[in-house]
Each structure stands twice: as C-alpha cells, then as structure tokens.
Scaffold this motif. Structure first.
Motif, PDB file in Angstrom:
ATOM      1  N   THR A 156      67.724  -5.804  70.175  1.00  0.00           N
ATOM      2  CA  THR A 156      68.100  -5.160  68.915  1.00  0.00           C
ATOM      3  C   THR A 156      68.958  -6.101  68.064  1.00  0.00           C
ATOM      4  O   THR A 156      68.737  -6.237  66.855  1.00  0.00           O
ATOM      5  CB  THR A 156      68.882  -3.853  69.207  1.00  0.00           C
ATOM      6  OG1 THR A 156      68.158  -3.104  70.172  1.00  0.00           O
ATOM      7  CG2 THR A 156      69.086  -3.032  67.958  1.00  0.00           C
ATOM      8  N   LEU A 157      69.913  -6.783  68.725  1.00  0.00           N
ATOM      9  CA  LEU A 157      70.760  -7.747  67.993  1.00  0.00           C
ATOM     10  C   LEU A 157      69.904  -8.823  67.324  1.00  0.00           C
ATOM     11  O   LEU A 157      70.115  -9.191  66.178  1.00  0.00           O
ATOM     12  CB  LEU A 157      71.740  -8.421  68.966  1.00  0.00           C
ATOM     13  CG  LEU A 157      72.938  -7.607  69.447  1.00  0.00           C
ATOM     14  CD1 LEU A 157      73.756  -8.426  70.443  1.00  0.00           C
ATOM     15  CD2 LEU A 157      73.816  -7.212  68.257  1.00  0.00           C
TER      16      LEU A 157
ATOM     17  N   ARG B 190      67.822  -7.510  64.415  1.00  0.00           N
ATOM     18  CA  ARG B 190      68.671  -7.227  63.264  1.00  0.00           C
ATOM     19  C   ARG B 190      68.940  -8.502  62.452  1.00  0.00           C
ATOM     20  O   ARG B 190      69.101  -8.476  61.254  1.00  0.00           O
ATOM     21  CB  ARG B 190      69.999  -6.626  63.745  1.00  0.00           C
ATOM     22  CG  ARG B 190      70.633  -5.689  62.746  1.00  0.00           C
ATOM     23  CD  ARG B 190      71.960  -5.191  63.253  1.00  0.00           C
ATOM     24  NE  ARG B 190      71.821  -4.174  64.298  1.00  0.00           N
ATOM     25  CZ  ARG B 190      72.806  -3.845  65.125  1.00  0.00           C
ATOM     26  NH1 ARG B 190      73.962  -4.457  65.073  1.00  0.00           N
ATOM     27  NH2 ARG B 190      72.628  -2.902  66.015  1.00  0.00           N
ATOM     28  N   GLN B 191      68.961  -9.656  63.167  1.00  0.00           N
ATOM     29  CA  GLN B 191      69.221 -10.933  62.469  1.00  0.00           C
ATOM     30  C   GLN B 191      68.051 -11.326  61.566  1.00  0.00           C
ATOM     31  O   GLN B 191      68.234 -11.998  60.564  1.00  0.00           O
ATOM     32  CB  GLN B 191      69.442 -12.050  63.476  1.00  0.00           C
ATOM     33  CG  GLN B 191      70.784 -11.989  64.175  1.00  0.00           C
ATOM     34  CD  GLN B 191      70.927 -13.088  65.212  1.00  0.00           C
ATOM     35  OE1 GLN B 191      69.979 -13.847  65.476  1.00  0.00           O
ATOM     36  NE2 GLN B 191      72.100 -13.176  65.805  1.00  0.00           N
ATOM     37  N   GLY B 192      66.813 -10.906  61.958  1.00  0.00           N
ATOM     38  CA  GLY B 192      65.619 -11.208  61.152  1.00  0.00           C
ATOM     39  C   GLY B 192      65.396 -12.677  60.932  1.00  0.00           C
ATOM     40  O   GLY B 192      64.971 -13.101  59.860  1.00  0.00           O
TER      41      GLY B 192
END
Lengths: 288, 257
Positions: A67-68, A71-73
C-alpha cells in the motif's frame, strides 16, 4: 465333527434394560473434551502458538508495504501491474522450491517410511538431492502453467524479463532449497509438531524479500535485513529490468553470495541435527 | 571376529540421560550365518535401543558393532547394503501400490536387476494379486508380508526384525514365521529378532538373549535356558529371569545405600 451350537437359538430372548441413559445430543461436556484436546495440544507447542499470530502479522506487513508503494505512484500503471504479476510468479517459484524439499521429508514421516530410508544404503543427502530434482520438476509444471495462464488471461509474459529471467529463477530456487533444508532440519529436530514451519517459514521472508514493493519502501530496520535476503536482490533486479534500467549485475552478485551462505548454513544445521539424532536416536514414528 | 560370525557386538552401552540408568548396559552378542538370535525382554528393557545401535543409526556411548568385520558406527555406508530391517512401527508409503513400493526399494538398494528382484519377491510372498493395490488399502497381515518382502528384496546377509508379528492374528503370524524360516534356511542369512510372543521365539530361535533394564540376563539355546532357570517353557524362563534380575538389582541398590 459337529460344531457346538447355541441351544437357545430361536428361543425368545429378553435383554436387560439400558443401565445408563445415552449422552444428550446438546451436552456441553463432550464439546469441552474436544476443546480440552486442543488446549493441551497448544499448551505444549510453541510452533502452534506462533501460527496464531504469524499469519495475520505477515499479511499485515506484506499488504501494508505494498500500500505504501502504490501510494507513492512511482511506476506507471502498466509497469506496476507487471511488477506485481512478475513478483507473484517468481515468488511462487521460491515457495515451490522450498516446499519441494520439506514436503518430501514430511511425506516420508507421514507414511512412517523415513526410518526405512535411514536404514537403507542412502544418506539423508541422497534424499535431499532427490527432493531437489523433484522440486525442479514441480516448479516446471506449476510455474509453467501459471506463466501460461498469466499470458492468456492478463496478457503478461514473464519472458518480457528476457535472459535475466534465468539467473533470477536460479537464485530463487537455490534460496528455496536452503530454506527447505533448514525447515527439514527443524522438523527432524522438533518432530512433527514443527510441521507448520514447512508451510510457514518461507513467508517469514516475504516482507523483507521486496516481492511486491521496492526495498526503499521498507522501514529502516527491515531495509537492513532485506539486504541479507537473496530474494530481495532478485526482486529489485526484476523491477529494474521492467522499468527499462537494464540488468543489475551487483544485485545478482549479492543474491548469489547470500544464496551460497544460506545453503552452507542450512547444510551445517542439517548435519548438526543428524549428528544429534544419531546420539539421541531417531523417533520411529515422529508423531505429535 | 570368530569364523562364521556375520555380526559381533561388544560391550554396547547407551545412556540417554545422566540422571537415569543406561538404556543398554554392556551388552555383547554375536550372530552366525543362518542363525536366528531372538532378543527378549520386558517393555523398556532396551531392545529397540540395542537394535538401533546394531543397525548403526544410533551411536553407542561405548562398545563396538562389527558387521563382516566393519565397524558399522564409523563406516555404515560400507555395510549398509548387507543389512535390512522391518518393524511393526514402520510402514511404507500408503499412496504407492505394492509393486511401486518394491520398485522404489529395489532402486534405493541399487539392485542390478530391480525388475527381476521385484517379481521374485512378489511371487515369494504371494503378493501378485495385490500388485496394484495401494498400501493404504492393505490389511495388517498384508502390510507385514510386504514389509518382509521389502526387507528381503536386497538379499541382506543380516536381517533385523522388531516385533514383526506383533499386530497379526495367529494365522497371519504362522504364515510370516514360516516365510521367515524358509528365508533363513534358504539364504543362510543371520536374523536378529525381537518379540513378546514366547511361543514364537521358542519355535524360531537358535539362541535367545534375555535382557532386563538394559543388561544381558542370559543368552543361550532354548534348552540351555530351560536348564539354567529350571523351567520347561520360555514364558516361565522369561518371568523367572526377569524377576531374578530385578531382585538382584534391588539387592545391589540396597547394598550401595
């Protein structure tokens, strides 16, 4: 010769009435007996307690780190999806490789055949070598099918990794062998109650193998541990190839170095366990 | 090593815990070609521990086991092909058929013509009708026959059997006994055998080793043991010898105090 017969045969027979009533269907005591059996089992078994907390914690770590990362994409959508599928397919190879060895030993324990092999003119290292070959065949079949399905269903080809796929797979298979030998040593040492390790020990390495997310996403302590895990270098290398930055020789080098250390360590542990078993005796049944 | 002895063990001792008496305490024995030696003793007397040391898979604290003059503890691989073992506590892979199991062990024992060896054993132990049956579907008696076939497929010079008829009914026991005797006489193999069935031991054995609390109580032919303990059957010999050994031990312990 005439066999003696029951003289009362055919005569009306009266049975005694029930001396005690049957156990009521909804009685709690039998249920308590079943529960107590499990309580006794868990009271004496560290591996079983580990299992209770182990899986939720590992799932939380793996999906939390992913998930981390998402989230950074950092990676474009297509490449991120490729990295996820590629990670999954390669992880399965590592898993099968480890299982290949530990399950072979477990099969012999389950069928009470291990002792027959110990007495035979083969060494446990013959069994390991046989298990390695079985593991390779299993990987070829299961991963071959998964790779084909990934292509047919999701238009993803693991072969897009090119020739780098060969060293990646090799490093993961060797790491799987090392963990398989280590798990087998623990099962021989602690008996069948350590069997849960055969299925679970590999997942201990998943959060620090950077399967679905780069090492950079991990917290500092995890990042340091990940350096010593061969699989983390393989998956980092895979993402580097997918993002078009080419093949990383240093990553391959580290993966191979740690693979060799893992194999040496697991063989050392295995030989110590065998030596101890010869001193204290093999259990014929190796049961819980 | 004496002429004709295929196995010679001397002063075998094994202690698993410093707080407890040795499981095996200074036992010596020898087996000749074509001889049946039965090891008899109460539960926990040390029979299985002794067998494990004779098989070379348990290291004794002291003492030696020589098979054809080779120290099996140190050089097990040199003689492992000459011995085999079967026990009621062991089985064979359940999901493999009778024939498949024998094929596996024919290869494990590196037999030059595995197919022929399998067929011979299938015929000798009347296993042909069960060739394709999985072990998991066999009766206890059939598993015992298969275990013996597995133990004999390698043409061992010494066969170790741990209570091979313990779970069998009288008819199946008699059948297994007959098969064993035929093999011993025909192949001239040394047989080391443990059992709690005294009638069986009387019928099968050339010599009997009585052990209690890890120590050798007596060893000799059936008739010699009858004479020694003034009994006319082995069950009486067993009870008398064990009681006598226990009394001697208690007396020694009291004397030490």
């Amino acid at each position: 010769m005439k066999m003696p017969t029951n003289d009362l045969e055919g005569a009306p027979v009266e049975c005694l009435p029930l001396t005690r009533p049957p156990v009521p269907l909804f009685s709690l005591r039998p249920l308590a007996g079943i529960l107590l059996r499990q309580v006794y089992l868990y009271r004496r078994s560290i591996p079983r307690w580990m299992e209770i907390f182990y899986w939720p914690l590992l799932d939380l770590l793996v999906w939390g780190f992913l998930t981390l990362y998402l989230r950074q994409g950092v990676l474009p959508g297509t490449t991120a999806a490729q990295a996820l599928l590629g990670g999954l397919l390669l992880w399965d190879m590592l898993y099968r490789s480890q299982q290949g060895i530990s399950v072979v030993f477990l099969e012999e324990i389950w069928s009470r055949n291990l002792y027959n092999l110990m007495v035979a003119p083969v060494t446990p290292y013959h069994i390991i070598a046989g298990a390695m070959m079985t593991g390779i065949l299993k990987i070829a079949l299961s991963s071959g099918t998964a790779i084909l399905l990934a292509y047919l269903l999701f238009s993803y080809s693991l072969f897009s990794l090119g020739l780098s796929l060969i060293p990646f797979v090799l490093c993961l298979v060797i790491m799987g062998w090392a963990l398989g030998i280590m798990t087998t040593a623990l099962i021989l040492r602690f008996g069948q109650e350590a069997e849960v390790l055969a299925w679970g020990v590999i997942f201990l390495f998943q959060p620090v193998s950077a399967v679905f997310n780069p090492v950079s996403v991990l917290p500092d302590g995890f990042r340091q541990i990940a350096f010593f895990v061969p699989a983390s270098h393989v998956f980092e290398g895979m993402r580097q190839v997918l993002s078009g930055r080419g093949f990383s020789w240093p990553q391959l080098g580290w993966a191979l170095v740690f693979d060799l250390l893992y194999v040496a360590g697991s063989l050392f542990l295995f030989s110590r366990v065998l030596k101890r078993a010869r001193k204290v005796g093999f259990s014929l049944k190796l049961g819980s | 090593m004496s002429d004709g002895h295929v196995l010679v063990a001397r002063q075998l001792t094994k202690r698993f815990s410093p707080d407890r008496p040795p499981a095996v305490d200074g036992i010596s024995l020898e087996v000749s070609r074509g001889e049946v030696l039965s090891i008899v003793g109460p539960n926990g007397a040390g029979k299985s521990t002794l067998l494990q040391m004779l098989l070379g898979i348990l290291t004794p604290d002291s003492g030696t086991v020589r098979i054809f003059g080779v120290d099996i503890i140190r050089h097990r691989r040199r003689v492992a092909h000459l011995i085999n073992y079967a026990s009621t506590d062991l089985s064979l892979p359940y999901s493999l058929s009778v024939r498949e199991n024998l094929e596996v062990f024919a290869l494990v024992y590196n037999l030059p013509q595995p197919g022929q060896a399998v067929s011979e054993m299938m015929e000798r132990f009347s296993l042909e009708p069960l060739a394709k049956t999985k072990v998991g579907r066999l009766s206890t008696g059939q598993i015992a026959r298969l275990s013996l076939a597995k133990a004999l497929i390698s043409r061992p010079e010494i066969l170790f059997l741990d209570e091979p008829t313990a779970t069998l009914d009288p008819e199946a026991s008699a059948e297994v006994r007959q098969l064993l005797l035929e093999q011993v006489r025909k192949e001239r193999l040394g047989l080391v055998y443990t059992s709690h069935n005294m009638r069986e031991v009387e019928r099968l054995s050339d010599r009997i080793l009585l052990i209690e609390s890890g120590k050798s109580v007596a060893c000799g032919t059936r008739d010699a043991l009858y004479g020694l303990f003034d009994c006319d059957n082995l069950e009486a010999v067993f009870i008398r010898s064990v009681n006598q050994a226990r009394q001697d031990r208690r007396r020694d312990e009291n004397a030490d105090k």
